[in-house]
Design a protein around this motif. Sequence first.
Motif, mmCIF file in Angstrom:
data_model
loop_
_atom_site.group_PDB
_atom_site.id
_atom_site.type_symbol
_atom_site.label_atom_id
_atom_site.label_comp_id
_atom_site.label_asym_id
_atom_site.label_seq_id
_atom_site.Cartn_x
_atom_site.Cartn_y
_atom_site.Cartn_z
ATOM 1 N N VAL A 77 7.988 17.718 -3.045
ATOM 2 C CA VAL A 77 7.333 16.412 -3.198
ATOM 3 C C VAL A 77 7.349 15.656 -1.877
ATOM 4 O O VAL A 77 6.352 15.009 -1.501
ATOM 5 C CB VAL A 77 8.018 15.589 -4.309
ATOM 6 N N SER A 78 8.448 15.740 -1.146
ATOM 7 C CA SER A 78 8.555 15.042 0.143
ATOM 8 C C SER A 78 7.518 15.572 1.132
ATOM 9 O O SER A 78 6.864 14.791 1.841
ATOM 10 C CB SER A 78 9.969 15.199 0.718
ATOM 11 N N ILE A 79 7.375 16.896 1.198
ATOM 12 C CA ILE A 79 6.367 17.495 2.086
ATOM 13 C C ILE A 79 4.976 17.012 1.696
ATOM 14 O O ILE A 79 4.153 16.657 2.556
ATOM 15 C CB ILE A 79 6.437 19.034 2.028
ATOM 16 N N PHE A 80 4.705 16.971 0.400
ATOM 17 C CA PHE A 80 3.392 16.561 -0.078
ATOM 18 C C PHE A 80 3.107 15.104 0.280
ATOM 19 O O PHE A 80 2.011 14.763 0.737
ATOM 20 C CB PHE A 80 3.302 16.768 -1.584
ATOM 21 N N ILE A 81 4.086 14.232 0.086
ATOM 22 C CA ILE A 81 3.890 12.804 0.356
ATOM 23 C C ILE A 81 3.678 12.563 1.850
ATOM 24 O O ILE A 81 2.748 11.856 2.263
ATOM 25 C CB ILE A 81 5.091 11.993 -0.165
ATOM 26 N N VAL A 82 4.549 13.137 2.672
ATOM 27 C CA VAL A 82 4.449 12.920 4.123
ATOM 28 C C VAL A 82 3.127 13.459 4.663
ATOM 29 O O VAL A 82 2.453 12.813 5.468
ATOM 30 C CB VAL A 82 5.642 13.575 4.843
ATOM 31 N N VAL A 164 -3.139 7.283 -2.155
ATOM 32 C CA VAL A 164 -2.854 7.055 -3.578
ATOM 33 C C VAL A 164 -1.874 8.084 -4.134
ATOM 34 O O VAL A 164 -1.342 7.917 -5.241
ATOM 35 C CB VAL A 164 -4.150 7.081 -4.426
ATOM 36 N N ASN A 165 -1.599 9.149 -3.368
ATOM 37 C CA ASN A 165 -0.625 10.141 -3.821
ATOM 38 C C ASN A 165 0.800 9.600 -3.806
ATOM 39 O O ASN A 165 1.666 10.115 -4.529
ATOM 40 C CB ASN A 165 -0.670 11.386 -2.911
ATOM 41 N N LEU A 166 1.055 8.592 -2.989
ATOM 42 C CA LEU A 166 2.429 8.138 -2.771
ATOM 43 C C LEU A 166 3.132 7.664 -4.043
ATOM 44 O O LEU A 166 4.243 8.149 -4.346
ATOM 45 C CB LEU A 166 2.460 7.028 -1.705
ATOM 46 N N PRO A 167 2.574 6.723 -4.823
ATOM 47 C CA PRO A 167 3.324 6.251 -6.001
ATOM 48 C C PRO A 167 3.578 7.346 -7.022
ATOM 49 O O PRO A 167 4.679 7.414 -7.591
ATOM 50 C CB PRO A 167 2.421 5.146 -6.568
ATOM 51 N N PHE A 168 2.598 8.230 -7.248
ATOM 52 C CA PHE A 168 2.801 9.312 -8.212
ATOM 53 C C PHE A 168 3.905 10.258 -7.739
ATOM 54 O O PHE A 168 4.753 10.695 -8.524
ATOM 55 C CB PHE A 168 1.498 10.097 -8.417
ATOM 56 N N GLY A 169 3.897 10.580 -6.458
ATOM 57 C CA GLY A 169 4.914 11.480 -5.923
ATOM 58 C C GLY A 169 6.305 10.886 -6.006
ATOM 59 O O GLY A 169 7.270 11.572 -6.376
ATOM 60 N N LEU A 170 6.430 9.610 -5.689
ATOM 61 C CA LEU A 170 7.732 8.957 -5.725
ATOM 62 C C LEU A 170 8.282 8.889 -7.151
ATOM 63 O O LEU A 170 9.475 9.138 -7.387
ATOM 64 C CB LEU A 170 7.631 7.553 -5.123
ATOM 65 N N ILE A 171 7.427 8.560 -8.116
ATOM 66 C CA ILE A 171 7.874 8.479 -9.515
ATOM 67 C C ILE A 171 8.287 9.857 -10.019
ATOM 68 O O ILE A 171 9.322 10.005 -10.687
ATOM 69 C CB ILE A 171 6.754 7.898 -10.399
ATOM 70 N N SER A 172 7.510 10.886 -9.706
ATOM 71 C CA SER A 172 7.840 12.245 -10.128
ATOM 72 C C SER A 172 9.188 12.679 -9.569
ATOM 73 O O SER A 172 10.037 13.189 -10.302
ATOM 74 C CB SER A 172 6.739 13.209 -9.673
ATOM 75 N N ALA A 173 9.394 12.466 -8.272
ATOM 76 C CA ALA A 173 10.650 12.865 -7.638
ATOM 77 C C ALA A 173 11.828 12.099 -8.232
ATOM 78 O O ALA A 173 12.891 12.681 -8.495
ATOM 79 C CB ALA A 173 10.570 12.631 -6.134
#
Length: 334
Positions: A77-82, A164-173
Motif C-alpha cells: 500500500v505504501s508503494i502504491f500511495i507514494v 484520490v488514491n491516497l485516502p482509500f490507501g490510508l484507510i485500507s492500510a
Amino acid sequence: MKGKWAATLGILIGIFLNAMDATVIATSMPTIMARLDGIEVYFLVFSVYLITMVVSIGTFGRLSDIYGRKKLHLIAVSIFIVSSILCGLSTTKEQLILFRGIQGIGAGGMGALSFTMIGDLFPLKQRARVQAAISGIWGIATLIGPLAGGFITENWGWPWVFYVNLPFGLISALLVQISWKELNPLRDQKLDIPGALLLIGASSALLIAFTLVGRGYGWTSSWVLLSFGGTVLFLALLALVEKKSPAPFVAYDLYRVRLFAACGLTGCFAVACLFGATSYMPLFIQGVLGGTPSEAGLVFLPMMGPWVLCSAASGFLLIRFGYRKLALPGMIFL
C-alpha cells in the motif's frame, strides 16, 4: 470476529482502490498523454504497469509466506500511495511511465495479498460469496471510475486522478494493520529470484517487440524477430529453472489440474478483452470522435451496469450451478 470483519473491510477497500485506479485513469489517460506530448507511447503507460504488476503478484505472495501478510500489505500500500503522488507530480511522459511501473509493483502486491488474506480468513464454503463481493466491488468501481475520471480531469485537473488514491490507501492500510492477526510465517521458504527475473525478461522482450512494431518496424524486421526470439528464450529458461526450484515462482504443476488451467485461460482472455476496451476506448472517443473525458466515461455505462448485477449474483450461481455452467455462457456473451 470484529477483527476479522475489520480486516476484511480493509482488504476490500484495497481491492476497490486497485479497481478504481485502473478505471479512473483509463478515461483520463488520453488527456494526460496529450498534455505530456506522449500519445506515441500511450500504450506504455498501461503495459509497463501491467508487467510490473504481474511480477509483483508472485513476489509479494511468496514474501508474505516468509515474512507474514501484515508487513507486506503495508509495504504494498505504501508503494502504491507514494507512486500515485509521483505520477501526479510527473512533468514528462518518461516520468509518468517510470512511476506507473512503480505503481504496478504496489498494485500487484495489494492484489496478491488481498486474495491470499481472504483465503486465510474464510473457509472454502464462504469464499465463493466473498469472491462475489470482490467481483461486485470491481463492477461498482468500473461503473463509477470512468465517470469519476472524466469529471476529475475536466474540473480538478488530471493529477487528481492519482491523488484520490491516497485516502482509500490510508484507510485500507490502517484497518488491516489494526485488526489483522498474523499466522505463523513459513520462514524456511525461499524466494525464487531467478524465476522472477526471467519472467521480467520475457515480459520486457515481448513489450519491446510490440513497441517496435508500433513505432513502424515491420513484423519481419530483424529487431522485432530478435525481441520475439528473446521472449521465447526467456520463457524456455523459466520453464527449466522452475522445474528445479524448490519454491518456484511459477508453479507449473498447478496447470496439470484441468479446472485450474481452464480458469487461468478464461480469466486471461476475459481480462485481455477488458483491458483492451478500457485502455483504448477512451482514446477512440476523445481522439477520433472528438468527445470529452466525461463522454468517454459514459460510453462504459452499458457494459458496466450488467457487470455489477451479474457479479452480485455470481456467488449464489456458482454454488448452485458450478463453474462450467457459468463460464461457458459468460465467455460466449463476451
